[in-house]
Design an enzyme around this catalytic site. Structure first.
Site, PDB file in Angstrom:
ATOM      1  CG  HIS A 157      23.232   1.820   8.886  1.00 24.62           C
ATOM      2  ND1 HIS A 157      24.234   1.826   9.830  1.00 24.62           N
ATOM      3  CD2 HIS A 157      22.070   1.979   9.584  1.00 24.62           C
ATOM      4  CE1 HIS A 157      23.716   1.956  11.022  1.00 24.62           C
ATOM      5  NE2 HIS A 157      22.405   2.064  10.907  1.00 24.62           N
TER       6      HIS A 157
ATOM      7  CG  ASP B 148      29.310   2.168  13.680  1.00 20.22           C
ATOM      8  OD1 ASP B 148      29.689   3.362  13.699  1.00 20.22           O
ATOM      9  OD2 ASP B 148      30.021   1.226  14.055  1.00 20.22           O
TER      10      ASP B 148
END
EC number: 2.3.1.12
Length: 637
Positions: A610, A614
């Site tokens: 992450h 995104d």
């Protein structure tokens, strides 16, 4: 005597960077040169008739803090005696290279060498690279034999001379080839009169030993810090030639053959076959020059006691008030429970399990025979109903087997231990983002059938999946990246290198399809088969499984609809592929009317870092991938 003019290109065949040549007319000077982008720091000195020229550092100057780019080996130019010689050192052929393997010598001793001739092939931590000569002359002496592994950068590997007549005057060995500093290697000669001895966890008393060579556990891969002795191919007393396979060593990647770089006789095996987690650099065997020295090694106190010092005995599960030595190296959980329940002294029980493991059956047999002694520390925990060992021999055995669950200890391979460690670190340190999507397989299956029937080309669904993922990564470049933990930056990868998960007997391997986006589906299919076979036989070369920018784990051949895979660091993404299932969905026909239809769908799950992915990047990648499955013609663009 006038020192001949020696020169060396600091960076060979480089048009846009920097070319530098070194001259040595003075006793010592230190120079710096910069072209605004790269900075060269060199030093030429003369000491005891030997001139040494070394390029210490090439530095990139395009940011606030200079960054080392390459470091070169050392060349020594002798200006004393009847000959002038050049010592060639192991070069640093990549920025991260610290050791190299001499794969093959393209020149032999006595050959004429021109500037640009390939001397040998060197295997680095990245690839196998040709080592070209920057001098002209004759190859007088090869110091490091073909097949030698883990040679430190700047280690002398060969000697060159200017004239052919000087070859016979070249010494057999070079002293101080690495600035006079002795380095630790996998083979070191140990003599009784040497003032410095090798320091390790086993340090034999060399005062009563003949000259011998200590073989150490080698580092057979860049990430290896310990290994297992899988098998000894030579036994004590055998004659050994250079290149003979002494044994097999299991690393964190594969089982590799350990070849001898010395000739002589195997006098003593310090680490027995089957030993596990032997640290790199730890002595494992002794080699002597002649057969007469074998008995001297065996009869010496150092030679006979070294095997005992190798084994590490863990703390006993119970307190041991006496200094009695335990006859085991490990205790199984069931045996540990029985020892605690019966208050026994673990060191009084003889182990019969593999590699000195104390098993449950050993404890039961010791209780039945009455040979196990009681632990003084457990007297307070005795129950009033407990009988003496002699009286309880007939009743304790059946009660034990009825109360305990049966199980078997399964020792993990080195590969599985490394996998477990890295996957745990991945889940702990990488914030995993999961995205799922169902893709329609019917166009892909029709394309695959057409290739086989019309063109005779057999490819698997997995081969097409690899190509589809590679094209999606090429189109969504942000997804083909990794996280630089030191700088906290995202590093974009120029090539699309797909790691594929292959299950082997020793653990999961991930061979790499490099530049997968540029290869045809048939080429990918052939490469996958070849790499998978190498992985299962443990013959993958380091450059075939190290690296990769993205991974694929396919369980579609099993009844697995979907799953979430764990990211393989330092990569930032892995795609989990499930099986195809037929489902009924509403489909709009050519007449514009919506009708139920049977389609084949497959679930794919993206596990992404992450910090890099995104929501928008992950969704873009999944959208591209889905489009590649729906219209296979996109894979040809």
């Amino acid at each position: 005597m006038v020192l001949p003019l020696f020169r060396r290109a600091a960076i060979a065949r480089t048009s846009s960077l920097l070319r530098a040549r070194l001259f040595a007319p003075a006793s010592e000077f230190h120079s710096r040169f910069s072209n605004g982008l790269y900075h060269l720091d060199d030093k030429i000195s003369s000491s005891n008739g030997v001139r040494s020229a070394s390029i210490d550092l090439i530095t990139r100057m395009d940011d606030s803090s200079p960054k080392p780019i390459l470091r070169f080996g050392v060349q020594n130019f002798s200006s004393t005696g009847p000959i002038s010689q050049t010592v060639l050192a192991m070069p640093a052929l990549s920025p991260t290279m610290s050791h190299g393997n001499v794969v093959k010598w393209m020149k032999k001793e006595g050959d004429k060498v021109e500037v640009g001739d390939v001397l040998c092939e060197i295997e680095t931590d990245k690839a196998t690279v040709e080592f070209e000569s920057q001098e002209e002359g004759f190859l007088a002496k090869i110091l490091v034999t073909e097949g030698s592994k883990d040679i430190p950068v700047n280690e002398p590997i060969a000697i060159m001379v200017e004239e052919e007549d000087d070859i016979k005057n070249v010494p057999a060995t070079i002293e101080g080839g690495r600035d006079g500093k002795e380095e630790t290697s996998a083979h070191q000669v140990m003599k009784p009169d040497e003032s410095t001895q090798q320091k390790s966890s086993i340090q034999p008393d060399a005062s009563d030993l003949p000259p011998h060579v200590v073989l150490e556990m080698p580092a057979l891969s860049p990430t290896m810090n310990q290994g297992n002795i899988a098998k000894w191919w030579k036994k004590e007393g055998d004659k050994i030639e250079v290149g003979d396979v002494i044994g097999e060593i299991e690393t964190d990647k594969a089982t590799l053959e350990f070849e001898s770089l010395e000739e002589g006789y195997l006098a003593k095996i310090l680490i027995p076959e089957g030993s596990k987690d032997v640290a790199v650099g730890k002595p494992i065997a002794l080699i002597v020059e002649d057969a007469e020295s074998i008995e001297a090694i065996k009869s010496s106190s150092a030679g006979s006691s070294e095997v005992d010092t190798v084994k590490e005995v863990p703390d006993s599960v119970v307190d041991k008030p006496t200094e009695r030595k335990a006859g085991f190296t490990k205790i199984s959980p069931a045996a540990k429970l029985l020892i605690l329940e019966h208050g026994l002294e673990a060191s009084s029980i003889e182990a019969s399990g593999p590699y000195g493991t104390l098993l449950k059956s050993d404890v039961v047999a010791a209780i039945a025979s009455g040979k196990a002694s009681k632990s003084s520390a457990s007297t307070k925990k005795k129950q009033p109903s407990k009988e003496t060992p002699s009286k309880s021999s007939s009743t304790s055995k059946p009660s034990v087997t009825q109360s305990d669950n049966n199980y078997e200890d399964f020792p993990n391979s080195q590969i599985r231990k490394i996998i477990a460690k890295r996957l745990l670190e991945s889940k702990q340190k990488i914030p995993h983002l999961y995205l799922q999507s169902d893709v329609v397989l019917d166009p892909l299956l029709a394309f695959r059938k057409e290739l086989q029937e019309n063109h005779g080309v057999k490819v698997s669904v997995n081969d097409i999946v690899i190509k589809a993922v590679a094209v999606a990564l090429r189109n969504v470049r942000q997804a083909n990246a990794f996280w630089d933990a030191e700088k906290g930056d995202i590093v974009m990868c120029d090539s699309v290198d797909i790691s594929i998960a292959v299950a082997t007997e020793k653990g999961l391997m991930t061979p790499i399809i490099k530049n997968a986006d540029q290869k045809s589906i048939s080429a990918i299919s052939l490469e996958v088969k070849e790499l998978a076979q190498k992985a299962r036989s443990g013959k993958l070369a380091p450059h075939e499984f190290q690296g990769g920018t993205f991974s694929i784990s396919n369980l579609g051949m099993y009844p697995v609809d979907n799953f979430c895979a764990i990211i393989n660091p330092p990569q930032a993404g892995i795609l989990a592929v499930g099986r195809g299932n037929k489902v009924v969905e509403p489909v709009i026909g050519l007449d514009g009317i919506e009708k139920p239809s049977v389609v084949t769908k497959m679930n794919v799950t993206l596990s992404a870092d992450h910090r890099i992915f995104d929501g928008q990047v992950g969704a873009s990648f999944m959208s591209e991938l889905r489009s590649n499955f729906e219209d296979v013609r996109r894979l040809l663009l």
